[in-house]
Design an enzyme around this catalytic site. Sequence first.
Site, PDB file in Angstrom:
ATOM      1  N   THR A 122       0.447  -1.261  -0.468  1.00  0.00           N
ATOM      2  CA  THR A 122      -0.027  -0.040  -0.152  1.00  0.00           C
ATOM      3  C   THR A 122       0.780   0.920   0.009  1.00  0.00           C
ATOM      4  O   THR A 122       1.683   0.710   0.840  1.00  0.00           O
ATOM      5  CB  THR A 122      -0.858   0.067   1.208  1.00  0.00           C
ATOM      6  N   ASP A 204      43.655  19.338  12.493  1.00  0.00           N
ATOM      7  CA  ASP A 204      43.680  18.911  13.355  1.00  0.00           C
ATOM      8  C   ASP A 204      43.849  19.522  14.349  1.00  0.00           C
ATOM      9  O   ASP A 204      44.530  18.417  15.188  1.00  0.00           O
ATOM     10  CB  ASP A 204      43.089  17.367  12.728  1.00  0.00           C
TER      11      ASP A 204
HETATM   12  C1  SPV Z   1      39.938  11.882  15.483  1.00  0.00           C
HETATM   13  O1  SPV Z   1      38.781  11.749  14.129  1.00  0.00           O
HETATM   14  O2  SPV Z   1      39.528  13.066  14.892  1.00  0.00           O
HETATM   15  C2  SPV Z   1      39.923  11.318  15.863  1.00  0.00           C
HETATM   16  C3  SPV Z   1      40.339  10.315  16.113  1.00  0.00           C
HETATM   17  O3  SPV Z   1      40.136  12.133  16.923  1.00  0.00           O
HETATM   18  S1  SPV Z   1      41.481  10.183  16.096  1.00  0.00           S
HETATM   19  O4  SPV Z   1      42.565  10.518  14.204  1.00  0.00           O
HETATM   20  O5  SPV Z   1      42.471   8.036  15.351  1.00  0.00           O
HETATM   21  O6  SPV Z   1      43.124  10.707  16.632  1.00  0.00           O
HETATM   22 MG    MG Z   2      39.683  14.223  16.864  1.00  0.00          MG
END
Ligand code: SPV
Ligand code: MG
Length: 431
Positions: A122, A204
């Site tokens: 349906t 990062d």
């Molecule tokens: C991320 O994915 O940003 C992490 C994991 O913190 S690592 O990159 O392994 O530190």
């Molecule tokens: Mg990280």
Amino acid sequence: MKKVYTCFCTDVIHEGHLNIVNQARKYGELIIGVLSDKAMIRYNRFPTISFEERLQLVRGIEGVSEVVIQDEVMYETILKKFKPDYVIHGDNWKKGPESAIRENVIQTLSQWGGELIEVPYTVNYRVKKIDANIREKLAMPEYRRKRLRQLIEICPIVKAIEVHSGLTGLIAEKTVVVTNGELDQFDAMWVSSLCDSIAKGKPDIELVDMSSRIRTLEEVLDVTTKPIILDGDTGGLIEHFVYNVRTLERMGISAVIIEDKVGLKRNSLFGTDVEQTQDSIENFCAKIKAGKDALRTDEFMIIARIESLILERGMEDALNRAFAYVKAGADGIMIHSRQKSPAEVFEFCDRFREVEKKAPLVVVPTSYNTVTEQELAARGVNIVIYANQLTRSAFPAMQETAASILKHHRAQEVDAKLLPIKEIITLIDEL
Ligand code: SPV
Ligand code: MG
């Protein structure tokens, strides 16, 4: 009287289900299986009501002779128990991953000459609307936030994959595979600091600030329903952390993981190649406590990430910290490692679990990628995070495409590797 079997895995009974019931009753007495929570989350979606409530819902349908629990997505076990003459189902399972379930039914029924009856599924405005409403409900903060804790209770191990955009969110939400006759999908999403930064072309190092991370989260929240774990880096200053956990909790994020480092944070996978400073146990416990105090629900999780193995401070240091962080109120522990082998993570888990039976354990097997989910679950791990694989797969594919176009001065050569235009324009459903 012949026996007819069907299985319902729904939070709402609509006219489509009633049609199946009416058709079934023409063939004999109807037994309805209600799919358990554990099976339902592997199959299509997370339940918005409890299993008991789903049982009651089906028991309330007129003309059903028996309501039973179906504990597996595949029908084989339950069919062997009841040996029905017929199984009745909508014809919508002929295509896609669900066809594996259909095959399993046909195979099993053939063992005693049973028959599969398929009725036209349906699809109308009302049924579509009900379906959309359930999805919308699952996306709401009050449903999504608590879902990680619920999953930890239900699953042998919760599987999270990295996302950093609406599109990667959709991949985490919708990818379903059939392996060894079983359906599977990811349970949760990890908004990685590494991949969120990389997507913006930045390193990062906590340079992509919380306002920007929150924008990424909003993009993902907007198009998905699965729970989100945020990589909260160091959590920053305690004075800032308390505000941020409240914002995240309100948004419907399920957990933040903060790592016990201070100062300029570098990615853990650099290890000791770069300078990184671990926080003191005292300071980090104070951060956890302050975060916990700021929360308004008992659903949101603050998970403490231990960098002792990354920074080569030893197993004893890692364990001391783990127990201290749990005592300070952490809702779970993430142990990180950059070894090729899972040995040190295994040792940590064994020794941690000797003392601490309940606090959830989280791991990120990026470098020790030979480890299986089953091995981790056997060590008492509750959440496995695949932290960067979507970004790492997209990058070489995009590079190759760019290089091919440059080299050939046209796009034809690379086209066979690309998503067809017809598919890209229909990739995203419109409302
Ligand atoms: C991320 O994915 O940003 C992490 C994991 O913190 S690592 O990159 O392994 O530190
Ligand atoms: Mg990280």
